[in-house]
Write an enzyme that holds these catalytic residues in place. Structure first.
Site, PDB file in Angstrom:
ATOM      1  N   HIS A 160       0.820  -1.230   0.000  1.00 52.37           N
ATOM      2  CA  HIS A 160       0.000   0.000   0.000  1.00 52.37           C
ATOM      3  C   HIS A 160       0.848   1.273   0.000  1.00 52.37           C
ATOM      4  CE1 HIS A 160      -3.695  -2.211   0.495  1.00 52.37           C
ATOM      5  NE2 HIS A 160      -3.304  -2.760   1.636  1.00 52.37           N
ATOM      6  N   ASP A 196      -2.435 -10.632  -2.851  1.00 48.10           N
ATOM      7  CA  ASP A 196      -3.059 -10.228  -1.587  1.00 48.10           C
ATOM      8  C   ASP A 196      -4.540  -9.901  -1.831  1.00 48.10           C
ATOM      9  OD1 ASP A 196      -2.015  -8.959   1.293  1.00 48.10           O
ATOM     10  OD2 ASP A 196      -3.807  -7.955   0.523  1.00 48.10           O
ATOM     11  N   HIS A 198      -6.166  -7.407  -0.761  1.00 50.10           N
ATOM     12  CA  HIS A 198      -6.350  -5.965  -0.984  1.00 50.10           C
ATOM     13  C   HIS A 198      -5.569  -5.488  -2.215  1.00 50.10           C
ATOM     14  CE1 HIS A 198      -6.862  -6.682   3.393  1.00 50.10           C
ATOM     15  NE2 HIS A 198      -7.893  -5.881   3.235  1.00 50.10           N
ATOM     16  N   ASP A 285      -4.513 -13.132   2.929  1.00 48.53           N
ATOM     17  CA  ASP A 285      -5.773 -12.681   3.526  1.00 48.53           C
ATOM     18  C   ASP A 285      -6.967 -12.971   2.625  1.00 48.53           C
ATOM     19  OD1 ASP A 285      -4.628 -10.784   1.855  1.00 48.53           O
ATOM     20  OD2 ASP A 285      -4.650  -9.162   3.326  1.00 48.53           O
TER      21      ASP A 285
END
Ligand code: 6XA
Ligand code: ZN
Length: 342
Positions: A160, A196, A198, A285
């Site tokens: 991120h 991931d 996200h 995740d």
């Protein structure tokens, strides 16, 4: 496969974050790495080695220098205000505000250099961030040195973090720094495969206008899920980078069949690009029991991800990103690696 790991991540602990209207202990916690480490030992994946120290010259090619200079000053400045606990921002320069002027106060500066309040820092955070960066570059060195693959057990994660901002538990974009390093060592093209849950908005932002790094993301649809403000399918790159950014947003509830269809499509695009090396942003995740996510991948699915990546037949660096079902994170993350090796 060799793993690079540093216990210095342990200093980044006791962080708080804002979730559903409450300040709670951050889901991104030290035990995540411990569970992975003990699973690595259980399956005897290979030696676990310490990172060697690296300067920030490569990091400065993907991050803005003023941002890199800011990071080590955060906690000392926070303490200089007479505070302890977790350093967190609470104001951000959105539309209609000045995003071009760096405030003098630490609260203003934290808002200027972040996009959310998921970046709590404590006394030992900077040292952990530095060690995570060293872990990624040391593991990249193993691949450059001829290893088929290596695993960077990074903590904190990185995908991120953009050129000049932190967010979502990420400070330095470890995968982006590693990709840049491979290029600086002579690679012509690098692909980053971000599995991931996200969207890796930081990685996308860093390489968006470049053609020497292909960025492929499989992630929860930003219409439903964090980070909300990037990760749509129509974000395909800009200028020179047009066509080299690929997003596969997937709806809540996605399970293996449709997740894998996206992976297949992405792997075909990756093969067409013919990179010299692949950097995998390895988040687990996507797991059905992850406490902050809404995909339905099972423990049996993770080795299949590794096996598909292995089929690309390219030197591969795995860089740890998210995964918060702490008791299962070891089995799932290491499952990708054993799947790769089988
Ligand atoms: C918002 C959720 C942060 C997600 C961090 C993550 N507090 N990114 O796992 O991959
Ligand atoms: Zn994640």
């Amino acid at each position: 496969m060799k793993t690079v790991y540093s216990p210095r991540h342990l200093g980044h602990s006791g962080n708080m974050e804002l979730v559903a209207g409450a300040i709670v202990p951050a889901f991104e916690m030290p035990s995540r790495a411990d569970f992975i480490l003990s699973r690595l030992d259980e399956v005897k994946l290979g030696p676990v080695i310490d990172p060697t120290e690296h300067d920030f010259s490569t990091a400065a090619r993907v991050h803005r220098q003023d941002y890199l200079d800011f990071l080590p000053t955060v906690y000392p400045r926070w303490k200089a205000e007479g505070r302890d606990g977790t350093a967190l921002p609470f104001t951000w320069p959105t539309r209609g505000l000045r995003g071009d002027v760096l405030p003098e106060s630490i609260d203003g500066a934290l808002g200027y250099y972040s996009f959310d309040a998921g970046i709590g820092m404590v006394e030992g955070s900077w040292d952990a961030i530095k060690s995570s960066h060293d872990v990624a570059l040391t593991a990249a060195g193993l691949v450059q040195g001829g290893e088929r693959a290596a695993y960077a057990l990074c903590r904190p994660p990185g995908h991120h973090a953009g050129a000049a901002f932190m967010g979502g538990y990420c400070f330095i974009n470890n995968a982006a720094v590693a990709a840049q390093w491979f290029l600086d060592q002579g690679a012509k093209r690098v692909s980053i495969l971000d599995v991931d849950y996200h969207h890796g908005n930081g990685t996308q932002e860093i390489f968006y206008a470049r053609s020497d790094v292909q960025v492929i993301n499989f992630h929860a649809d930003p219409m439903q899920e964090y980070p909300y403000f990037l990760g749509h399918a129509d974000e395909t790159g800009a200028g020179e980078g047009e066509g080299f950014n690929l997003n596969y947003p997937l709806r809540w509830g996605t399970s293996w069949e449709s997740w894998n269809a996206a992976l297949e499509d992405g792997c075909a695009k990756l093969a067409d690009y013919a990179p010299d090396v692949v950097v995998v942003s390895l988040g687990v995740d996507t797991f059905e029991k992850d406490p902050i996510s809404k995909f339905k991948l099972t423990t049996e699915d993770f080795p299949k991800i590794g096996a598909r990546i292995a089929k690309l037949g390219l030197p591969t660096l795995f860089v740890q990103e998210g995964g918060y079902a702490v008791a299962d994170i070891g089995v799932n993350a290491v499952g990708v690696l054993t799947g790769f090796e089988s």
